[in-house]
Motif scaffolding. Structure first.
Motif, PDB file in Angstrom:
ATOM      1  N   LEU A 567       0.828  -1.198   0.000  1.00 50.70           N
ATOM      2  CA  LEU A 567       0.000   0.000   0.000  1.00 50.70           C
ATOM      3  C   LEU A 567       0.865   1.252   0.000  1.00 50.70           C
ATOM      4  N   ASP A 568       0.347   2.299  -0.629  1.00 54.33           N
ATOM      5  CA  ASP A 568       1.084   3.554  -0.739  1.00 54.33           C
ATOM      6  C   ASP A 568       1.174   4.254   0.615  1.00 54.33           C
ATOM      7  N   GLN A 569       2.389   4.481   1.057  1.00 56.35           N
ATOM      8  CA  GLN A 569       2.608   5.243   2.301  1.00 56.35           C
ATOM      9  C   GLN A 569       2.857   6.688   1.882  1.00 56.35           C
ATOM     10  N   SER A 570       1.805   7.490   1.945  1.00 56.26           N
ATOM     11  CA  SER A 570       1.862   8.850   1.419  1.00 56.26           C
ATOM     12  C   SER A 570       2.594   9.795   2.374  1.00 56.26           C
ATOM     13  N   SER A 571       2.755  11.034   1.915  1.00 54.53           N
ATOM     14  CA  SER A 571       3.392  12.044   2.765  1.00 54.53           C
ATOM     15  C   SER A 571       2.572  12.277   4.032  1.00 54.53           C
ATOM     16  N   VAL A 572       1.250  12.124   3.927  1.00 57.26           N
ATOM     17  CA  VAL A 572       0.369  12.274   5.100  1.00 57.26           C
ATOM     18  C   VAL A 572       0.677  11.179   6.126  1.00 57.26           C
ATOM     19  N   THR A 573       0.831   9.952   5.630  1.00 56.24           N
ATOM     20  CA  THR A 573       1.136   8.825   6.528  1.00 56.24           C
ATOM     21  C   THR A 573       2.465   9.072   7.253  1.00 56.24           C
ATOM     22  N   TYR A 574       3.469   9.519   6.491  1.00 60.84           N
ATOM     23  CA  TYR A 574       4.781   9.801   7.096  1.00 60.84           C
ATOM     24  C   TYR A 574       4.672  10.928   8.124  1.00 60.84           C
ATOM     25  N   THR A 575       3.931  11.952   7.797  1.00 57.26           N
ATOM     26  CA  THR A 575       3.775  13.089   8.711  1.00 57.26           C
ATOM     27  C   THR A 575       3.133  12.653  10.017  1.00 57.26           C
ATOM     28  N   VAL A 576       2.104  11.788   9.903  1.00 59.32           N
ATOM     29  CA  VAL A 576       1.423  11.262  11.098  1.00 59.32           C
ATOM     30  C   VAL A 576       2.400  10.459  11.955  1.00 59.32           C
ATOM     31  N   MET A 577       3.224   9.627  11.301  1.00 62.29           N
ATOM     32  CA  MET A 577       4.192   8.802  12.039  1.00 62.29           C
ATOM     33  C   MET A 577       5.259   9.673  12.714  1.00 62.29           C
ATOM     34  N   ILE A 578       5.766  10.654  12.017  1.00 62.99           N
ATOM     35  CA  ILE A 578       6.799  11.542  12.584  1.00 62.99           C
ATOM     36  C   ILE A 578       6.238  12.290  13.785  1.00 62.99           C
ATOM     37  N   SER A 579       4.986  12.752  13.647  1.00 63.85           N
ATOM     38  CA  SER A 579       4.346  13.471  14.763  1.00 63.85           C
ATOM     39  C   SER A 579       4.196  12.559  15.971  1.00 63.85           C
ATOM     40  N   GLY A 580       3.771  11.308  15.734  1.00 65.76           N
ATOM     41  CA  GLY A 580       3.575  10.350  16.835  1.00 65.76           C
ATOM     42  C   GLY A 580       4.878   9.987  17.511  1.00 65.76           C
ATOM     43  N   LEU A 581       5.910   9.716  16.703  1.00 66.84           N
ATOM     44  CA  LEU A 581       7.220   9.349  17.253  1.00 66.84           C
ATOM     45  C   LEU A 581       7.840  10.531  18.018  1.00 66.84           C
ATOM     46  N   SER A 582       7.677  11.727  17.455  1.00 67.63           N
ATOM     47  CA  SER A 582       8.213  12.922  18.116  1.00 67.63           C
ATOM     48  C   SER A 582       7.542  13.143  19.462  1.00 67.63           C
ATOM     49  N   LYS A 583       6.220  12.970  19.468  1.00 72.98           N
ATOM     50  CA  LYS A 583       5.453  13.147  20.710  1.00 72.98           C
ATOM     51  C   LYS A 583       5.918  12.142  21.767  1.00 72.98           C
ATOM     52  N   ALA A 584       6.282  10.915  21.328  1.00 75.51           N
ATOM     53  CA  ALA A 584       6.715   9.861  22.252  1.00 75.51           C
ATOM     54  C   ALA A 584       8.187  10.009  22.602  1.00 75.51           C
ATOM     55  N   GLY A 585       8.855  11.029  22.056  1.00 72.77           N
ATOM     56  CA  GLY A 585      10.256  11.271  22.359  1.00 72.77           C
ATOM     57  C   GLY A 585      11.214  10.387  21.600  1.00 72.77           C
ATOM     58  N   LYS A 586      10.727   9.714  20.555  1.00 71.57           N
ATOM     59  CA  LYS A 586      11.594   8.809  19.779  1.00 71.57           C
ATOM     60  C   LYS A 586      12.162   9.596  18.591  1.00 71.57           C
ATOM     61  N   SER A 587      13.136  10.466  18.934  1.00 66.59           N
ATOM     62  CA  SER A 587      13.690  11.397  17.951  1.00 66.59           C
ATOM     63  C   SER A 587      14.412  10.684  16.811  1.00 66.59           C
ATOM     64  N   ASP A 588      15.196   9.650  17.144  1.00 63.69           N
ATOM     65  CA  ASP A 588      15.969   8.941  16.108  1.00 63.69           C
ATOM     66  C   ASP A 588      15.042   8.317  15.062  1.00 63.69           C
ATOM     67  N   GLU A 589      13.993   7.643  15.556  1.00 65.57           N
ATOM     68  CA  GLU A 589      13.048   7.012  14.633  1.00 65.57           C
ATOM     69  C   GLU A 589      12.337   8.074  13.779  1.00 65.57           C
ATOM     70  N   ALA A 590      11.990   9.220  14.439  1.00 65.74           N
ATOM     71  CA  ALA A 590      11.302  10.297  13.720  1.00 65.74           C
ATOM     72  C   ALA A 590      12.185  10.837  12.599  1.00 65.74           C
ATOM     73  N   PHE A 591      13.477  11.056  12.900  1.00 66.49           N
ATOM     74  CA  PHE A 591      14.397  11.549  11.866  1.00 66.49           C
ATOM     75  C   PHE A 591      14.631  10.498  10.766  1.00 66.49           C
ATOM     76  N   GLY A 592      14.533   9.227  11.157  1.00 69.04           N
ATOM     77  CA  GLY A 592      14.659   8.156  10.162  1.00 69.04           C
ATOM     78  C   GLY A 592      13.526   8.237   9.137  1.00 69.04           C
ATOM     79  N   PHE A 593      12.318   8.488   9.614  1.00 74.53           N
ATOM     80  CA  PHE A 593      11.168   8.651   8.702  1.00 74.53           C
ATOM     81  C   PHE A 593      11.329   9.912   7.846  1.00 74.53           C
ATOM     82  N   TYR A 594      11.902  10.952   8.449  1.00 69.79           N
ATOM     83  CA  TYR A 594      12.141  12.207   7.728  1.00 69.79           C
ATOM     84  C   TYR A 594      13.086  11.955   6.548  1.00 69.79           C
ATOM     85  N   ASP A 595      14.168  11.168   6.800  1.00 70.83           N
ATOM     86  CA  ASP A 595      15.116  10.848   5.731  1.00 70.83           C
ATOM     87  C   ASP A 595      14.424  10.047   4.603  1.00 70.83           C
ATOM     88  N   GLU A 596      13.547   9.133   5.008  1.00 74.89           N
ATOM     89  CA  GLU A 596      12.805   8.341   4.001  1.00 74.89           C
ATOM     90  C   GLU A 596      11.929   9.242   3.133  1.00 74.89           C
TER      91      GLU A 596
END
Length: 621
Positions: A567-596
């Motif tokens: 399934l297509d993981q759109s920019s919206v999906t990535y934005t939602v994931m980055i927001s969730g990871l950032s909120k949970a304090g998982k900065s490394d994972e959030a930046f990993g999604f940003y690079d993707e």
């Protein structure tokens, strides 16, 4: 009419007169006997010098009438055939012994045969078939006639019996002709075959064909094609091909329309290999394609999504000079528009007009649909005006196409103007019209108006379908009235409008935004149980809900599940994931999604940057 009534009344009086004479003859001495020949001669002379209706005023001529006299009159060579017909019809008005019998009818049919008045002969035989009990009685009355007459007589009787649906009687006549070595006309057998095929009695059709072959009836491609068509209609395509090959071996060359029947059967089943085998046989036997062949082949290609091949076949038709018509041009124009090749569609339209064809409402409809899909609404309006100037009726389909085109461009005012014109033309809006307008108003966030159009549809007696309910549910969800949306979601199934994947997505998204993760999960499970597969929109909504509920690990699991399902993981999906990871304090994972996101070339908005900055100040960082 008055003349007919007088004739019937006079006939009735004559019948009563004859009955009275029969009664009084017991008390009066019998008149001097007169021979049948003398009686027939007197009636014949009278008919030659007067009209048949004058006989009513001279009943004495009919006193000695009997079946033999009637036969002698009808067979008199000095009496014109038309006078014989009139005399026969006159006698048929009686209910007494004067009414002509089977022998009289056969005698008259012989006169009609001699004069080659076959249509009237068949009409007469029609009355014979209705009045005669059993074919054997009929055969017994004519067996001593000349063979030439008998062949025509029985040939027409076969057609009469078939027309009346008396198939068994027709077969008995056929068998008698075979037994006596008479020539049987294939045209009568074709009447038999067509009638049996129309009634769906394919086995009987095959039985007749077999008897034709066994009896040595000259079989042509016409009879063969009827049988082939019957077999194909019943799904026995291979058997039909076997029969064609068999008769090819006997010197009968099938025409294009015979093969077209078989091709049509394969086209209905989308059987490319079967069609190719038939085309190979046609080439082998030197049978060229005609308009129907090309049309069927184009239809097959379109069914299988091979639009380019369909267009190539059309070009081949033009090159070979095969006759074209408006229907073919319209079909190709429609295919071009569906592929987005509006330019070629217009070129073909111009060619159609240059060749002297008149574009139909379907032709214009296809073009209007094409320009609407590419957003050229100005061109659509020009075409509609041209339709009116040419006197081509604008159909409801065309109006709906225009309304849909304007709504896709969010030009609601223009769409409503077309709607008003449609109403003035006397067309009633259907469920498609209402849904299109309501959906556009919904997208424009004019929620009250969107609801009003759906309520208007209900008041007008138009039944809501799945799209209607989904529109209304979506409006209530956007207004925050999830309870009313839930009520409608339950109601729609009870009203025969089953929720589809879009309906489920609307409800799942509404629950997710309200933080009701359990309800959202439950709907997803229900959706899958009904055989519907969650799409990118479903997963993105669920991921968002899990992130809001601080279930970021569950959100990650869903994100990976999306990838595994392609399934297509759109920019919206990535934005939602980055927001969730950032909120949970998982900065490394959030930046990993940003690079993707950057690698995939997605546009990165301020939401992403804000979330990433926030993740660096989180306690877990």
């Amino acid at each position: 009419m008055n003349k007919e009534i007088k004739t019937i009344m006079s006939s009735a009086k004559l019948s009563r007169l004859f009955n009275n004479i029969t009664t009084t003859q017991k008390h009066k001495p019998s008149p001097l006997p007169i021979s049948d020949k003398e009686t027939a001669a007197k009636i014949t002379t009278y008919l030659k010098n007067s009209t048949v209706t004058k006989l009513q005023s001279n009943p004495s001529l009919l006193f000695n009438l009997n079946p033999n006299v009637t036969r002698l009159v009808l067979s008199s060579p000095s009496l014109p055939t038309q006078s014989c017909i009139d005399f026969f019809k006159f006698l048929n008005t009686f209910e007494s012994h004067l009414k002509p019998d089977l022998t009289a009818a056969i005698t008259l049919s012989h006169r009609l045969y001699t004069d080659k008045r076959f249509r009237e002969m068949k009409s007469l035989l029609n009355s014979i078939a209705a009045a005669t009990d059993g074919v054997e009685i009929l055969i017994g009355k004519v067996y001593d006639q000349k063979v030439e007459f008998l062949e025509t007589f029985f040939d027409l009787m076969i057609r009469v019996y078939v027309d009346k649906g008396m198939f068994q009687e027709g077969l008995r006549v056929f068998d008698y002709m075979v037994e006596k070595g008479m020539r049987i006309d294939e045209r009568s057998c074709i009447v038999f075959l067509v009638a049996a095929k129309k009634r769906g009695e394919i086995d009987f059709c095959l039985e007749v064909f077999k008897r034709m072959v066994d009896a040595g009836v000259r079989i042509t491609v016409y009879s063969l094609t009827i049988v082939v068509e019957g077999l194909c209609r019943r799904g026995e395509v291979e058997k039909s091909r076997k029969i064609v090959r068999e008769f090819c071996g006997k010197g009968i060359k099938p025409e294009a329309y015979t093969y077209n029947t078989i091709i049509n059967a394969y086209v209905k089943n989308r059987d490319f290999s079967g069609v190719e085998e038939v085309l190979k046989e046609m080439r082998k036997r030197g049978v060229g394609y005609n308009k129907v062949t090309y049309t069927l082949l184009m239809e097959l290609n379109v069914k299988n999504g091979r639009m380019v091949d369909a267009e190539k076949l059309f070009d081949e038709m033009r090159e070979r000079g095969v006759e074209l018509d408006v229907y073919l041009y319209t079909s190709v124009i429609s295919w071009c528009c569906r592929r987005g090749n509006v330019k070629r569609a217009f070129l073909l339209f111009d060619e159609l007009v240059e060749k002297g064809f008149s574009p139909s409402s379907h032709t214009y409809g296809a073009l209007i649909d094409g320009v609407c899909k590419v957003g050229e609404m100005g061109a659509a309006e020009i075409l509609m005006n041209e339709m009116q100037s040419r006197g081509v009726d604008i159909t409801k389909v065309v109006f709906n196409t225009l309304i849909n085109g304007f709504c896709r461009k969010r030009m609601i005012d223009e769409a409503l103007t077309i709607y008003d014109v449609m109403e003035k033309k006397g067309f009633e809006a259907d469920v498609f019209t209402f849904n299109t307008i309501a959906s556009c108003l919904n997208r424009l966030k004019r929620y009250d108006e969107a609801k009003q159009w759906i309520f208007r549809m209900m008041e007008g007696g138009v039944r809501l379908n799945t799209v209607s309910y989904t529109n209304l549910i979506d409006v209530y969800c956007k207004e925050g009235n999830v309870e009313e949306a839930k009520r409608l979601f339950v109601e729609m199934s009870n009203k025969g409008a089953e929720p589809n994947a879009i309906t489920y997505n609307v409800m799942i998204d509404a629950y997710c935004k309200k933080g009701k993760v359990k309800e959202a999960r439950k709907l997803r499970a229900q959706m899958e149980a009904k055989g519907m597969h969650p799409d990118s929109y479903t997963y993105t909504s669920l991921i968002h809900a899990e992130c809001i509920a601080d279930n970021v690990d569950e959100a990650l699991k869903l994100f990976k599940e999306m990838g595994s399902k392609g399934l297509d993981q759109s920019s919206v999906t990535y934005t939602v994931m980055i927001s969730g990871l950032s909120k949970a304090g998982k900065s490394d994972e959030a930046f990993g999604f940003y690079d993707e996101m950057k690698r995939k070339g997605y546009t990165i908005d301020n939401k992403v940057y804000t979330a990433l900055v926030g993740s660096m100040h989180s306690p877990e960082t």
